[in-house]
Design an enzyme around this catalytic site. Structure first.
Site, short mmCIF file in Angstrom:
data_model
loop_
_atom_site.label_atom_id
_atom_site.label_comp_id
_atom_site.label_asym_id
_atom_site.label_seq_id
_atom_site.Cartn_x
_atom_site.Cartn_y
_atom_site.Cartn_z
N THR A 694 0.84 -1.20 0.00
CA THR A 694 0.00 0.00 0.00
C THR A 694 0.88 1.25 0.00
O THR A 694 0.65 2.20 -0.76
CB THR A 694 -0.93 0.01 1.23
OG1 THR A 694 -1.81 -1.09 1.13
CG2 THR A 694 -1.72 1.31 1.31
N GLU A 882 1.14 -6.51 8.40
CA GLU A 882 1.95 -7.09 9.48
C GLU A 882 1.48 -6.54 10.83
O GLU A 882 1.46 -7.25 11.83
CB GLU A 882 3.44 -6.72 9.30
CG GLU A 882 3.95 -6.77 7.90
CD GLU A 882 4.56 -8.08 7.48
OE1 GLU A 882 5.19 -8.74 8.31
OE2 GLU A 882 4.39 -8.46 6.30
#
Ligand code: FES
Ligand code: FES
Length: 928
Positions: A694, A882
């Protein structure tokens, strides 16, 4: 090593007739053949997925006479005369399925899509007999189908709200960012046509199987391989280390590359390949690998960190002294003095185990030689890295290798490393026939990377009014036999071990230690989740010691825009951790009061608790270049081709990168054609890991979109403030009310075949770290805080998570539905890590013994999105993949302590460990 041409053996087959999706079919196959194979390989219905072949995962769920069953457990003969419905036939069978597909898409219930067919089949069966099921009934219906991505909550909502789905929309130009856009690659996932690694079998392909070491460490010798080949019709080739034509050494970090395709004389871990056999599929499948001529000489293995660090330990890699692969270090201030001066000090030790990625899709793919080039179609998170390593192994130029990523049925870091690729590459190269390999679940578990087990020691100090003054942290990570991502874990953890707090005096030292165990590698968070488990529990104890509320302690110490991190970096913006914690304040007070009320009512063996934990995570590589390049082309028909090489492993980058690019260009998303992954036609967008797509690829897409917009305006003679209107075959530039149509047909095509091409590269601004780990390792960090509400059964030691509230600073929520999906999936993986998941090498190499959360284990998750924008990210966005997993486990572990007053020092907190800790505490109290 040896080749021969011979025909495959014929198998005992019978004619079996049954109905599939309303159509009568006859197949001539062995009656014992799994129905899942008949559907996929004989009838081409690859919508039915195979994740385990053992009845554990439910990916192969079909309807047999209307009842959901695992097709892998049904023999073809049992289907005779019966009615089978697969995902491909649900629409024709049941009117509810169309709505269910729409609902899955609208809710974001399909991420990677590997579990989706099984989920849809199970849900359709439920809704056919019960149109308005309760949550309990939904959980019952999908309880046998595992999902590793979503955390199940969106699947449950999609089923329960099947009749409440709003009409889908496609945002207008300039309105894509922040829209809850349905994932652009979603339709294929819900209609069963998505192609994963195992879903194509090229004509004339051979199959490949690896011979793997059954011992943790062993020397070996081959017997008469020529005789073996001659004795097995259909076997064409046996490959060993002698057959690698190029440099037989690969690895995800070139500087540390150390892994051969096949072990040379000594295998360093159980599951390491020593040879591979290629041949006709039936012959390969009929092989009993125990017949392969070789002798093993078992050697004493180094299985633990202690074994490997012992003074008399053997060297796993001769040039890595003491079996230490690499060390990490971040130091600032004066740690000894600060701890000596602290009003309160807490010391502790924590240990975590191996964690298996357990994606539903085992590794699979095929390779094909095309002249002097090679093509590989396989599941991967990192096509350009695969290309470089395969070229090196074959001894050819990278440009001669083309990687065509399939859909990826979950990766979470492990599909960054090579798996099937070297074997199929060598077989296809030598035989000049397509070579295909599909890992079994056991093969996937024994041979692919794991989360690093960590052994951590720490000591933290604070002033009496709760200001953190010092953290001394050290950790050893069991990195297994080869380097994989060990250097990244050892390097990233010291930067992050402080948590998202101001810690003026800090020392974090790490080592990645080689053992004779399957390599540990990347797994969502690169070691940071392990560190957070230790540090966030110690911070809780420190808050208790100074008599502060545990949430307020974190708020007091939270990093701000102008406070330096432990590497001396002052971010100046985009530090939303305080806002995350503050968003929990009211819920924290209410949950704590509720738990106290519950516990005061003498609830038998049940005790409730509430825990909180924070996290931060740098997006992208640590102090290393990390570029992505995106190319977009304007076509004659006015459509936009978006070439982006970021592999979407279910997290949604195909959609998010398009949303960003669309708004930068000023075109509707519906005008885009996505071209992703293929190294021959997409520029390098790096690997899908480290929460970088992103942020990094998104920014490259933003720049490419902006450039194209400016170029179009320039060619129209308009200023940068003009607007673009896209229509079929034309673009109209609108400036100060004047309209000018661009004649796309009149513009000559460029070298890429487009009217105009725009290409942009973004590489985040970072600096190298000095010898004390000081510098700017990341340009942007994501922040977050989770609150877990749990219930412990003090007699059984079981822990039930009742709710998780997750606040995340994502900079800018490009697509809130997809972000929530990442958070919910991260929570489920964090819950698994906290309470149930531990892989013991050599034991339980299946999804029956290795437990991951099922639908009934995962609680409701409330996501709170904070937007403290980064001026560097596209529209301010940061990564989330994450981040989402990091705070869940420590929040749950803190909640256990809140409920029953015990710390579990070896994670996961399984019932036996929780019960033992409760008993030990009870005895301690009774002995005064
Ligand atoms: S493949 Fe049948 S249950 Fe897993
Ligand atoms: S979406 Fe369920 S396993 Fe990936």
């Amino acid at each position: 090593m040896a080749t021969t041409q011979s025909s495959a053996p014929s198998a005992q087959s019978e004619l079996i007739s049954f109905s599939v999706n309303g159509r009568s079919v006859d197949v001539t196959v062995p009656g014992s053949r799994r129905l899942s194979r008949v559907l996929r390989e004989d009838l081409g219905l690859t919508g039915t997925k195979v994740g385990c072949d053992a009845g554990d995962c439910g990916a192969c769920t079909i309807l047999l006479d209307g009842e959901p069953v695992c097709a892998c457990l049904v023999a073809a003969g049992q289907a005779s005369g019966r009615e089978v419905t697969t995902v491909e036939g649900l629409n024709a069978r049941s009117p509810v399925h169309d709505r269910l597909q729409t609902s899955f898409l609208a809710h974001g219930a399909a991420q990677c899509g590997a579990c989706t067919p099984g989920m849809l089949v199970a849900a359709t069966a439920l809704l056919e007999r019960n149109p308005s099921p309760t949550e309990h009934e939904v959980l019952d219906a999908i309880g046998g189908v595992l999902c590793r991505c979503t955390g199940y909550r969106k699947i449950i909502s999609a089923i329960m709200e099947v009749d409440a789905v709003k009409k889908q929309f496609s945002p207008q130009a300039g309105q894509a960012v922040r829209a809850r856009l349905v994932r652009l690659d979603g339709q294929k996932k819900v209609d069963g046509t998505e192609i994963f690694g195992a879903d194509e079998i090229p004509a004339d392909s051979v199959a490949v199987r690896a011979i793997r070491c059954p011992h943790h460490r062993a020397r070996f010798q081959f017997g008469d391989i020529q005789a073996f080949v001659a004795a097995h019709p259909g076997i064409l080739l046996v490959l060993t280390a002698d057959d690698v034509p190029g440099t037989d050494c690969y690895g995800v970090i070139p500087r540390f590359a150390d892994q051969p395709v096949f072990a040379h004389a000594e295998a360093r871990y159980r599951g390491e390949a020593v040879a591979a056999i290629a041949g006709e599929t039936e012959a390969i499948e009929a092989l009993d690998l125990r017949d392969f001529p070789m002798q093993w000489q078992e050697l004493p293995p180094l299985k633990t960190i202690d074994d490997a660090l012992a003074a008399d330990a053997s060297q796993i890699h001769p040039h890595r002294e003491g079996n230490v692969l690499v060390r990490g270090r971040v130091v600032s201030g004066n740690i000894e003095q600060a701890l000596a001066d602290a009003d309160a000090v807490v010391e502790s030790e924590y240990e975590t185990g191996f964690v298996e990625h357990a994606y539903i899709e085992p590794e699979a793919g095929f390779a094909r030689r095309v002249g002097d080039s090679l093509e590989i179609q396989a599941c991967t998170q990192s096509p350009y890295m695969d290309r470089a390593d395969i070229a090196k192994l074959l001894g050819i130029a990278p440009g001669k290798v083309r990687i065509l990523p399939t859909a990826v049925g979950g990766g979470f870091g492990s599909k960054l490393d090579l798996s099937v690729q070297p074997f199929i590459a060598l077989a296809a190269w030598k035989l000049n026939r397509p070579a295909r390999m599909v890992y079994s679940r056991a093969e996937s578990i024994i041979s692919t990377t794991k989360r690093h087990p960590a052994r951590m020691k720490l000591c933290a100090g604070a002033t009496r009014d709760g200001k953190l003054t010092a953290l001394d942290f050290s950790a050893d990570f069991n990195t297994g036999a080869y380097s994989s991502w060990g250097p990244t874990v050892a390097g990233r953890v010291p930067v992050h071990a402080s948590g998202p707090y101001r810690v003026p005096n800090y020392r974090a030292l790490t080592r990645a230690v080689h053992t004779n165990i399957v390599p540990a590698g990347a797994f969502r968070g690169f070691g940071v989740p392990q560190a957070a488990i230790a540090v966030e529990q110690v911070y809780d104890d420190l808050a208790d010691k100074v008599g502060m509320d545990r949430l307020e302690f974190r708020i007091l110490n939270a990093l701000e825009h102008d406070t330096p991190t432990v590497t001396g970096q002052v971010l100046g913006e985009g530090v939303g951790i305080r806002a995350c914690f503050e968003a929990l304040r009211a819920r924290w007070a209410a949950a704590r009061a509720e738990a106290a009320d519950f516990n005061a009512q003498a609830p038998g063996p049940l005790r409730r608790g509430v825990g909180v934990a924070g996290m931060w995570y740098g997006c992208g590589n640590t102090s290393l270049p990390n570029p992505s390049t995106v190319r977009i082309g304007l076509r004659r028909d006015g459509r936009i081709a978006l070439h982006q090489g970021a592999v979407d492993i279910g997290q949604g980058s195909n959609t998010i990168v398009t949303q960003i690019c669309a708004d930068a260009l000023g075109a509707p998303v519906a005008h885009f054609d996505l071209i992703s992954g293929d190294t021959a036609i997409t520029p390098d967008c790096g690997k899908t890991s480290a929460s970088r797509q992103t942020f990094v690829t998104g920014k490259a897409a933003y720049l490419a979109g902006t450039q194209l917009r400016e170029e179009i305006l320039k060619r129209a003679g308009a200023c940068k403030c003009g607007n673009l209107e896209f229509a079929d075959g034309s673009i109209t530039v609108v400036e100060d009310g004047a309209r000018k149509k661009l004649d796309l047909g009149a513009i000559p095509l460029d070298e890429h075949g487009y009217v105009i091409t725009s290409e942009a590269t973004f590489d985040p601004p970072i600096t190298p770290l000095d010898e004390n780990g000081q510098g700017n390792p990341y340009a942007v960090y994501g922040f977050g805080a989770h609150m877990a509400e749990i219930e412990v059964d003090i007699e059984l030691g079981t822990v039930r998570v009742l709710k998780v509230t997750a606040a995340h600073d994502v900079g800018r929520a490009i697509n809130p539905t997809l972000i929530e999906g990442q958070i919910e999936g991260g929570v489920a993986q964090g819950l698994g890590m906290a309470l149930m998941e531990e892989f013991f090498p050599g034991k339980g190499e299946n999804l029956h013994d290795y437990l991951i959360p099922s639908a009934g284990d995962v609680p409701p998750v409330e996501s709170i999105l904070i937007e403290d924008a980064s001026s560097i990210g596209p529209y301010g966005a940061k990564g989330i993949g994450e981040q989402a997993v990091i705070p869940t486990a420590p929040a749950i572990l803190n909640a256990i302590h809140d409920a029953v007053g015990v710390r579990i020092h070896k994670i996961p907190a399984t019932p036996d460990r929780v019960r033992a800790a409760i008993v030990a505490k009870t005895e301690e109290v009774s002995h005064g």
